[in-house]
Scaffold this active site. Structure first.
Site, PDB file in Angstrom:
ATOM      1  CE  LYS A 116      -4.345  -1.708   1.904  1.00 31.43           C
ATOM      2  NZ  LYS A 116      -4.126  -3.087   1.523  1.00 31.43           N
ATOM      3  CD  GLU A 200      -4.503   5.786   4.168  1.00 32.08           C
ATOM      4  OE1 GLU A 200      -3.593   5.827   3.316  1.00 32.08           O
ATOM      5  OE2 GLU A 200      -5.613   5.267   3.950  1.00 32.08           O
ATOM      6  NE  ARG A 293      -8.858  -9.270  -5.009  1.00 37.49           N
ATOM      7  CZ  ARG A 293      -9.971  -8.687  -4.591  1.00 37.49           C
ATOM      8  NH1 ARG A 293     -11.053  -8.724  -5.360  1.00 37.49           N
ATOM      9  NH2 ARG A 293     -10.029  -8.048  -3.445  1.00 37.49           N
TER      10      ARG A 293
END
Length: 445
Positions: A116, A200, A293
């Site tokens: 990430k 974050e 995906r």
């Protein structure tokens, strides 16, 4: 076109892929665990191979056994579905090194988006909006505290290698951050083998909106609209709809352009999803992650855009052009998906068991993608998803009417089931208004 495909998955998504493969005249091969031998996807495949016991590590995540099954059956390609090995870059490389076609994005794109922090940095460099947060892992709790001081509380503590709503915690002050940091780091090490943590900004009121992208064989990346995914429990989705009631034409244009830039930044091929957080007060949106995906909720996009995303995946993998005109993508109508899980409809705790009754609803604009039939057992070894109920209509109001009727007409007895929750949601004023956020389930409970 590909002549044969092995589906390295189970349940409803395996049935879904097998259905499209057989429609296209492609030989469909299933792999299954010992626990799943009696499920519909096994009997519906042209050929099936048992790859191990119930434990996913010994079956659906057993790379050696899956490659051996592909070789044994003469499969030309492998489709991973979602979950299990679908976002495992090493598996993708192994498939291709074995002389097989991988039906998914390249291993390099999977790797780039799998972390990430790396993904955030790549997206920021590509001009995709990202929420304020760390650009490197918070090496220890002191680094996390320092980062949070610069970002401002509340903050989200996230496993850098996480996914599926797992490995996240919210901290409203330093004391909570210290607790959540240790908790998330330990969870990440245990679940993902990587304890890296990022910090974050956390948005107390936010919507979860994602964009379906498709990287074509000729190198172009196109966006097939957005999906609203804000009805969640424990950061995991329960309901998705397209188009999002929160997205104006102007905002949609910005969303889709950002998603295309995200795909182009990593040379994306095949189907993927760019997930974002949307601040409903300001109209600002921020990159959350890219799922490399096919998504569970892909059917709502299929309805609104009139495409079969599994077919498009197979065509991209085969180096073929899409069935649609990339320059003339036009959404029509509205679609909603409800995830029917074997779980308590109040606390959402798993409730496996033998299915005594299974009667699916039918009618115009109603589709059920299911993994089970009456007599099957929902075991505790895998995800609790039993089926997806997808409804569509010319308008959101018509789709909602069909959803209410379909939920009322869906009969399941045996395992616990969340259908009563959906009956409640479909009468909830906040949801019906379209002005809801990720806190809606908590407010209902």
């Amino acid at each position: 076109m590909i002549e044969s495909v092995l589906v390295a998955n189970r349940g409803e998504i395996a049935r879904r892929i097998i259905r499209t493969a057989k429609r296209l005249g492609i030989r469909a091969i299933a792999v299954h665990s010992e626990a799943d031998a009696g499920l519909p996807f096994v009997t519906e495949a042209d050929e099936a191979v048992c790859v191990g016991p119930a434990n996913p590590a010994s079956s659906y995540r057993n790379v050696e056994a899956i490659i051996a099954a592909a070789k044994q059956t003469g499969a030309q390609a492998i489709h991973p579905g979602y979950g299990f090995l679908s976002e495992n870059a090493e598996f993708a490389r192994t498939v291709e090194a074995s002389g097989l076609i991988w039906v998914g994005p390249g291993a390099d794109a999977i790797t780039a988006m799998g972390d990430k922090i790396n993904a955030r940095n790549l997206m920021a460099a590509a001009g995709v909006p990202v929420a304020p947060g760390t650009t490197d892992p918070a090496a220890d709790v002191a680094a996390a505290v320092a980062a949070a001081a610069g970002i401002g509380y509340p903050v989200m503590v996230k496993a850098a290698a996480g996914g599926g709503g797992m490995g996240m915690g919210v901290a409203t002050d330093e004391a909570a951050l210290r607790t959540e940091y240790d908790k998330v780091r330990a969870f990440a090490e245990r679940m993902f083998g990587d304890g890296s943590v990022l910090i974050e900004r956390y948005f107390p009121r936010v919507r979860h909106v994602e964009v379906q992208i498709l990287g074509l064989a000729d190198g172009r990346v196109v966006a097939l609209g957005e999906r609203e995914c804000s009805v969640q429990r424990r950061n995991q989705k329960l309901v998705e709809e397209s188009p999002s009631p929160a997205v104006s034409p102007e905002l949609r244009s910005r969303f889709l352009a950002a998603a295309v830039r995200a795909g182009e930044a990593v040379g994306y091929r095949n189907a993927g999803t760019v997930e974002c957080l949307l601040d409903p007060e300001t109209g600002e949106f921020f990159f959350l992650e890219m799922n490399t995906r096919l998504q569970v909720e892909h059917p709502v996009t299929e309805y609104v855009y009139g495409v079969d995303l599994v077919e498009e995946q197979l065509r991209v993998a085969a180096g073929l052009a899409p069935t649609f005109d990339p320059d003339a993508l036009t959404p029509r109508g509205h679609a909603i998906e409800l995830r029917i899980n074997a779980e308590d409809p109040k606390r959402f705790l798993p409730g496996p068991g033998v299915i005594a009754t299974w009667n699916e609803p039918t009618g115009e604009g109603v589709r059920v993608d299911s993994g089970y039939v009456a007599g099957n057992t929902v075991t505790p070894f895998y995800d609790s998803l039993m089926a997806k109920l997808i409804v569509s209509g010319a308008t959101r109001a018509e789709a909602l009417d069909r959803a209410r009727a379909a939920v009322a007409g869906f009969e399941i007895a045996g395992p616990k089931c969340n259908l009563p929750f959906f009956a409640e949601l479909l009468e909830n004023d906040e949801f019906l208004s379209g002005d809801y956020d990720t806190g809606i389930v908590g407010r209902m409970r």
